[in-house]
Design an enzyme around this catalytic site. Structure first.
Site, PDB file in Angstrom:
ATOM      1  N   ASP A  16       0.847  -1.201   0.000  1.00  0.00           N
ATOM      2  CA  ASP A  16       0.000   0.000   0.000  1.00  0.00           C
ATOM      3  C   ASP A  16       0.882   1.250   0.000  1.00  0.00           C
ATOM      4  OD1 ASP A  16      -2.286   1.715   0.400  1.00  0.00           O
ATOM      5  OD2 ASP A  16      -3.319   0.024   1.294  1.00  0.00           O
ATOM      6  N   HIS A  19       1.976   3.212  -3.240  1.00  0.00           N
ATOM      7  CA  HIS A  19       1.207   4.341  -3.794  1.00  0.00           C
ATOM      8  C   HIS A  19       1.788   5.672  -3.309  1.00  0.00           C
ATOM      9  CE1 HIS A  19      -2.104   1.917  -5.341  1.00  0.00           C
ATOM     10  NE2 HIS A  19      -2.331   1.378  -4.165  1.00  0.00           N
ATOM     11  N   HIS A 196      -9.222  -3.746   6.640  1.00  0.00           N
ATOM     12  CA  HIS A 196      -8.115  -2.929   6.123  1.00  0.00           C
ATOM     13  C   HIS A 196      -8.608  -1.486   6.106  1.00  0.00           C
ATOM     14  CE1 HIS A 196      -4.902  -2.047   2.955  1.00  0.00           C
ATOM     15  NE2 HIS A 196      -5.766  -1.082   2.665  1.00  0.00           N
ATOM     16  N   HIS A 198      -8.080   2.951   6.116  1.00  0.00           N
ATOM     17  CA  HIS A 198      -7.270   4.110   5.715  1.00  0.00           C
ATOM     18  C   HIS A 198      -7.630   5.280   6.621  1.00  0.00           C
ATOM     19  CE1 HIS A 198      -4.909   3.008   2.135  1.00  0.00           C
ATOM     20  NE2 HIS A 198      -5.810   2.045   2.026  1.00  0.00           N
ATOM     21  N   TYR A 287     -11.107   6.550  -3.687  1.00  0.00           N
ATOM     22  CA  TYR A 287      -9.965   5.631  -3.572  1.00  0.00           C
ATOM     23  C   TYR A 287      -8.727   6.349  -3.067  1.00  0.00           C
ATOM     24  CZ  TYR A 287      -9.670   0.963  -5.511  1.00  0.00           C
ATOM     25  OH  TYR A 287      -9.678  -0.372  -5.675  1.00  0.00           O
TER      26      TYR A 287
HETATM   27  C1  LIG Z   1      -5.525  -0.322  -5.960  1.00  0.00           C
HETATM   28  C2  LIG Z   1      -5.415  -1.401  -4.944  1.00  0.00           C
HETATM   29  C3  LIG Z   1      -5.675  -0.828  -3.589  1.00  0.00           C
HETATM   30  O1  LIG Z   1      -4.607  -0.003  -3.196  1.00  0.00           O
HETATM   31  C4  LIG Z   1      -5.912  -1.935  -2.599  1.00  0.00           C
HETATM   32  C5  LIG Z   1      -6.096  -1.361  -1.252  1.00  0.00           C
HETATM   33  O2  LIG Z   1      -5.207  -1.401  -0.419  1.00  0.00           O
HETATM   34  C6  LIG Z   1      -7.320  -0.638  -0.952  1.00  0.00           C
HETATM   35  O3  LIG Z   1      -8.293  -0.713  -1.718  1.00  0.00           O
HETATM   36  O4  LIG Z   1      -7.327   0.044   0.089  1.00  0.00           O
HETATM   37 MN    MN Z   2      -5.319   0.223   1.004  1.00  0.00          MN
END
Ligand SMILES: CC[C@H](O)CC(=O)C(=O)O
Ligand code: MN
Length: 348
Positions: A16, A19, A196, A198, A287
């Site tokens: 991750d 990115h 997961h 963020h 995203y």
């Molecule tokens: C583009 C894939 C993405 O980063 C996967 C991920 O970690 C998410 O959706 O948070």
């Molecule tokens: Mn992610």
């Protein structure tokens, strides 16, 4: 050495986090991070391009180093920790999955948009045939109602996934929404449930704890929040918090703190924080991996990255549609120029 663990953490900084640094990991960086994670007894270390195997492209961003070299390096130094890869069907192919398995990868996480689990069947089945621990990863979980999420998770389970993750890709979920999603999955599935998060709304830790309270036992984090957007739940902090709660992770918290401070922090150009545009990711439900794309487009078209991200959110753009970010920016720039010309004509 076998560890007593109440739950299993996957460290995602080496995937991750890709990115956040425009996919510029070097073999040396990956080697140092993976070795330290192995020494701290982190059970799983995810390594691949940010968009998973095969992600290196103009659409998603070119990797500095071939990800197979990074995976090989991680496997060679990670001791008893297992190396995992992420695969998005349509981007990563079965051929790449097989190559990664040959290099010693032990876990495959097959990721789809939250309403598109049907495209994961072939990859899940192949991962099982290769003897890999197999995870279904339902991204952008905030975009589907709970019933839909449950249906899609059950589909992944029926294909052979041994764990299904709720993935808050946009960092848009609130703790009560995480709770109801984990609870619903736990009621319906027989396999493990993962989370997961963020940190775009500063809720990654709260959401992760809510998920754990509801019975999620597979949890992601990234040291120093080295992940897309404002990053993920900070692993070394999470491990310390769980230790205070009496939840065993089997991870050496002191060694993890050292790895975060001495090895991961220097990789970042600036410490991860919630900036105005990463905040908009969570606010608008976008995203997290779109952040750098939006910043680049903002610079090219002299726009505010927040305006681009708000429009991306309004149009419900999803992973794989990164080219839309540039289209939207161009359209906003045209509108802005048009408005300026109108103003000029009207008032001189
Ligand atoms: C583009 C894939 C993405 O980063 C996967 C991920 O970690 C998410 O959706 O948070
Ligand atoms: Mn992610």
């Amino acid at each position: 050495m076998s560890m007593e663990r109440d739950l299993f953490i996957t460290e995602v900084a080496l995937r991750d986090g890709s990115h956040a640094i425009a996919h510029q990991f070097t073999v040396e960086q990956v080697t140092r991070v993976a070795r330290a994670l192995g020494e701290a007894h982190v059970p799983y270390i995810e390594v691949s391009h940010g968009d998973g195997l095969g992600g290196s492209s103009l659409q998603y961003g070119l990797s500095r180093t071939n990800e197979m070299e990074l995976i090989e390096a991680a496997v060679s130094v990670s001791g008893e920790s297992k190396v995992a890869v992420l695969v998005l069907p349509g981007i990563g192919t079965v051929r790449e999955l097989k190559e990664a398995a040959k290099l010693g990868v032990k876990m495959a996480r097959i990721a789809t948009h939250v309403t598109e689990a049907d495209v994961s069947a072939q990859h899940i089945q192949t991962a099982r045939e290769l003897g890999l621990e197999t995870v279904g990863f339902l991204m952008m979980a905030h975009m589907a109602p709970v019933e839909k999420l449950v249906e899609q998770a059950a589909l992944m389970e029926s294909c052979g996934a041994e764990t299904v993750y709720i993935v808050d890709s946009a960092g848009a979920l609130l703790p009560h929404q995480v709770r109801e999603r984990v609870r619903a999955l736990r009621q319906r599935l027989r396999v493990h449930v993962g989370f997961h998060g963020h940190n775009n709304l500063s809720l990654a830790m709260a959401n992760t704890l809510a998920a754990i309270e509801e019975g999620a036992t597979r949890i992601d984090g990234s040291m120093r929040c080295l992940g897309a957007g404002a990053g993920n739940t900070q692993t070394e902090v999470l491990v310390a918090v769980l230790e205070k709660l009496g939840i065993k992770t089997g991870i050496d918290v002191y060694k993890l703190m050292d790895a975060a401070e001495e090895i991961v922090a220097p990789i970042l150009a600036a410490p991860q924080e919630i900036t105005r545009d990463s905040l908009v990711l969570g606010y608008a439900g976008v995203y997290s991996s779109f952040l750098l794309h939006a910043r680049r487009a903002a610079q090219t078209f002299s726009l505010d990255s927040r305006d681009i991200l708000m429009e991306v959110g309004r149009r419900k753009v999803v992973g794989g549609q990164e080219d839309m970010i540039v289209d939207i920016a161009a359209e906003l720039a045209r509108q802005k120029t048009g408005a300026a010309v109108n103003q000029e004509e009207r008032y001189g």
